[in-house]
Write a protein that holds these residues in place. Sequence first.
Motif, PDB file in Angstrom:
ATOM      1  N   PHE A  74       0.816  -1.221   0.000  1.00 41.58           N
ATOM      2  CA  PHE A  74       0.000   0.000   0.000  1.00 41.58           C
ATOM      3  C   PHE A  74       0.848   1.270   0.000  1.00 41.58           C
ATOM      4  O   PHE A  74       0.568   2.215  -0.736  1.00 41.58           O
ATOM      5  N   ILE A  75       1.908   1.293   0.840  1.00 40.12           N
ATOM      6  CA  ILE A  75       2.659   2.545   0.973  1.00 40.12           C
ATOM      7  C   ILE A  75       3.323   2.979  -0.342  1.00 40.12           C
ATOM      8  O   ILE A  75       3.641   4.145  -0.515  1.00 40.12           O
ATOM      9  N   TRP A  76       3.521   2.036  -1.262  1.00 38.21           N
ATOM     10  CA  TRP A  76       4.084   2.423  -2.569  1.00 38.21           C
ATOM     11  C   TRP A  76       2.998   2.516  -3.643  1.00 38.21           C
ATOM     12  O   TRP A  76       3.185   3.183  -4.658  1.00 38.21           O
ATOM     13  N   ASN A  77       1.862   1.843  -3.438  1.00 39.26           N
ATOM     14  CA  ASN A  77       0.755   1.954  -4.398  1.00 39.26           C
ATOM     15  C   ASN A  77       0.034   3.290  -4.275  1.00 39.26           C
ATOM     16  O   ASN A  77      -0.563   3.788  -5.229  1.00 39.26           O
ATOM     17  N   SER A 109      12.709   2.834  -1.742  1.00 33.40           N
ATOM     18  CA  SER A 109      11.577   2.835  -2.661  1.00 33.40           C
ATOM     19  C   SER A 109      11.830   1.896  -3.832  1.00 33.40           C
ATOM     20  O   SER A 109      12.977   1.648  -4.192  1.00 33.40           O
ATOM     21  N   PRO A 110      10.759   1.366  -4.447  1.00 32.84           N
ATOM     22  CA  PRO A 110      10.957   0.606  -5.686  1.00 32.84           C
ATOM     23  C   PRO A 110      11.420   1.554  -6.797  1.00 32.84           C
ATOM     24  O   PRO A 110      11.246   2.769  -6.674  1.00 32.84           O
ATOM     25  N   GLY A 111      12.000   0.976  -7.856  1.00 36.39           N
ATOM     26  CA  GLY A 111      12.393   1.802  -8.997  1.00 36.39           C
ATOM     27  C   GLY A 111      13.524   2.747  -8.656  1.00 36.39           C
ATOM     28  O   GLY A 111      14.411   2.415  -7.892  1.00 36.39           O
ATOM     29  N   PHE A 112      13.474   3.967  -9.226  1.00 28.99           N
ATOM     30  CA  PHE A 112      14.619   4.873  -9.064  1.00 28.99           C
ATOM     31  C   PHE A 112      14.249   6.191  -8.390  1.00 28.99           C
ATOM     32  O   PHE A 112      14.881   7.209  -8.607  1.00 28.99           O
ATOM     33  N   LYS A 345       8.744  -0.709 -13.406  1.00 30.91           N
ATOM     34  CA  LYS A 345       7.773  -1.517 -14.145  1.00 30.91           C
ATOM     35  C   LYS A 345       6.726  -2.192 -13.265  1.00 30.91           C
ATOM     36  O   LYS A 345       5.575  -2.324 -13.642  1.00 30.91           O
ATOM     37  N   GLU A 346       7.158  -2.664 -12.068  1.00 31.24           N
ATOM     38  CA  GLU A 346       6.209  -3.378 -11.206  1.00 31.24           C
ATOM     39  C   GLU A 346       5.026  -2.495 -10.841  1.00 31.24           C
ATOM     40  O   GLU A 346       3.878  -2.940 -10.848  1.00 31.24           O
ATOM     41  N   VAL A 349       1.957  -1.448 -13.615  1.00 31.03           N
ATOM     42  CA  VAL A 349       0.720  -2.212 -13.846  1.00 31.03           C
ATOM     43  C   VAL A 349      -0.445  -1.543 -13.104  1.00 31.03           C
ATOM     44  O   VAL A 349      -1.492  -1.244 -13.685  1.00 31.03           O
ATOM     45  N   GLY A 350      -0.239  -1.278 -11.816  1.00 26.71           N
ATOM     46  CA  GLY A 350      -1.275  -0.616 -11.021  1.00 26.71           C
ATOM     47  C   GLY A 350      -1.518   0.804 -11.480  1.00 26.71           C
ATOM     48  O   GLY A 350      -2.646   1.301 -11.474  1.00 26.71           O
ATOM     49  N   ARG A 351      -0.431   1.458 -11.905  1.00 27.71           N
ATOM     50  CA  ARG A 351      -0.531   2.856 -12.366  1.00 27.71           C
ATOM     51  C   ARG A 351      -1.453   2.948 -13.585  1.00 27.71           C
ATOM     52  O   ARG A 351      -2.269   3.860 -13.704  1.00 27.71           O
ATOM     53  N   MET A 352      -1.330   1.980 -14.483  1.00 29.01           N
ATOM     54  CA  MET A 352      -2.186   2.000 -15.671  1.00 29.01           C
ATOM     55  C   MET A 352      -3.624   1.599 -15.325  1.00 29.01           C
ATOM     56  O   MET A 352      -4.580   2.117 -15.903  1.00 29.01           O
TER      57      MET A 352
END
Lengths: 408, 95
Positions: A74-77, A109-112, A345-346, A349-352
Amino acid sequence: MSVITVDKIYPKFREEVAEKFCTDKNKFDIYNCLACGMCTAGCPFSDVHEDMDPRKFVRMVLLGLKEEVLNSKFIWNCTMCGRCTMLCPMGVDIAGMVRTIRGNFGLRSPGFLQDIVDNQIRTGNQMEVTQEDYLDTLEWIEEELQAELDDTNVRIPVDKVGADFLFLWDPREIKYYPMDVQSIGKIMHAAGANWTCSSEYWDATHYGLFSGDDEASRILLKRIADQVKKLKVKYVVVTECGHATRAQRWGRKVWLTPEEADYPVYSFLEIQADWIKNGIIKVDKTKNPEPVTYHDPCNSARKEGIIEEPRYCLNQVVLDFREMWPNREYNYCCGGGGGLLAMGKEIKVGRMAKGKLKADQITKTGAKIVVTPCHNCFDQLTDIIKEYNLDVKVQHVHHLVSNALVLK
Amino acid sequence: MVELDKDGFLQDPKKWTKEIAIYLAEQDNITLTEKHWEIILFIREYYDDFDSIPPVQKICARTGLRVIDLFDLFPRGPINGACRIAGLPSKARFD
């Protein structure tokens, strides 16, 4: 149904969160939660995909389920769009809780996202544009503007001590969209603005707002405060960028001392509206005949209250303005907020999946142009248009204003 | 023919060839001209040297183009258009 065992509970967690909470309100307001669920009802995405339930998140924090919270998706979504926070009857700042937990418990954080913060601390701007490239770009666009307007007096001033205001850019404008610099420079020229850019620290953006790193946030904001003093300007104007407006304006109250933060900050949206209203710039709306809709960036609308100014501008510079619904402070986040665009990228999916709501909102207006004064929203809307095959293009407010300018 | 990621960028930028560039350009309805190649090769050269995408100002200074011409040549813009065709990884979008 799941069972919570006592050994998993760490009751001091809520105190740890409250103590580290970065806010201009009461840190302990998070204790006020009544578990009513208005937050989850208000979240545009709670039924769009998994792990997107703010009420569960708040209850987990207050109950002391520390490990679960720190490992939760949740904290990153969450895009920290603040719709839940606005609707909470007890003043629980849920978006702020997400930020506090992201940044104060040793998480990466995930990604960059973190790389962007590090880049900005190290090089002064998040895209590592060298000072030479930055100044070359301003000089080059100044020449382009002189050619466009057939006037050798057009200037993009740098380090002009005593100017009325310091203008802060988004490095994307400098590096990839220099025509944005030209569009903004043209409006400044038409208004006869007494403005300046800084050669040293000129980046309005602020990914510490997303990563929750308060130490970095203070360093970044102090740099801007120092430029204000050095250049002896009366106020700061932030380019059309939602999170940057929020960070530069609200951030002064939480990361700087009152003496350091002794300067007003405006969004370029407010300045453009003021100039049109007072006849400082003249515009002709027939120059923009296509139907236009407006996407409110959460940071500038819901959090900073800049809601009517962009609408005033658009109604003056386009023939056919159409609201999407819901709009203004009730608008849905585009799905690109909270630094999600930099999380790889992970998260995409949710972002779209989130973006589908926005795609439907835009489609229902029948507009051919969706305007948003924010670079994160701009990229997310571009991704949405591609993903859902919309026949729409994205623009900023200043694009339409500069296109409608009537020059003497 | 080639493996692309979800955004249409090369999975493995090392596998870039001129034929692949032509294929990627066709996806954007672009027929590559000499001017396109000049930009593509400059972007690749800059990326090799600095591990970063060149600022648009550098592309224009090198090729003598105006920004508007660049967008005429690559309607999807310098990143999703030119850099994608030049075989840069999609990660480079945010460097």
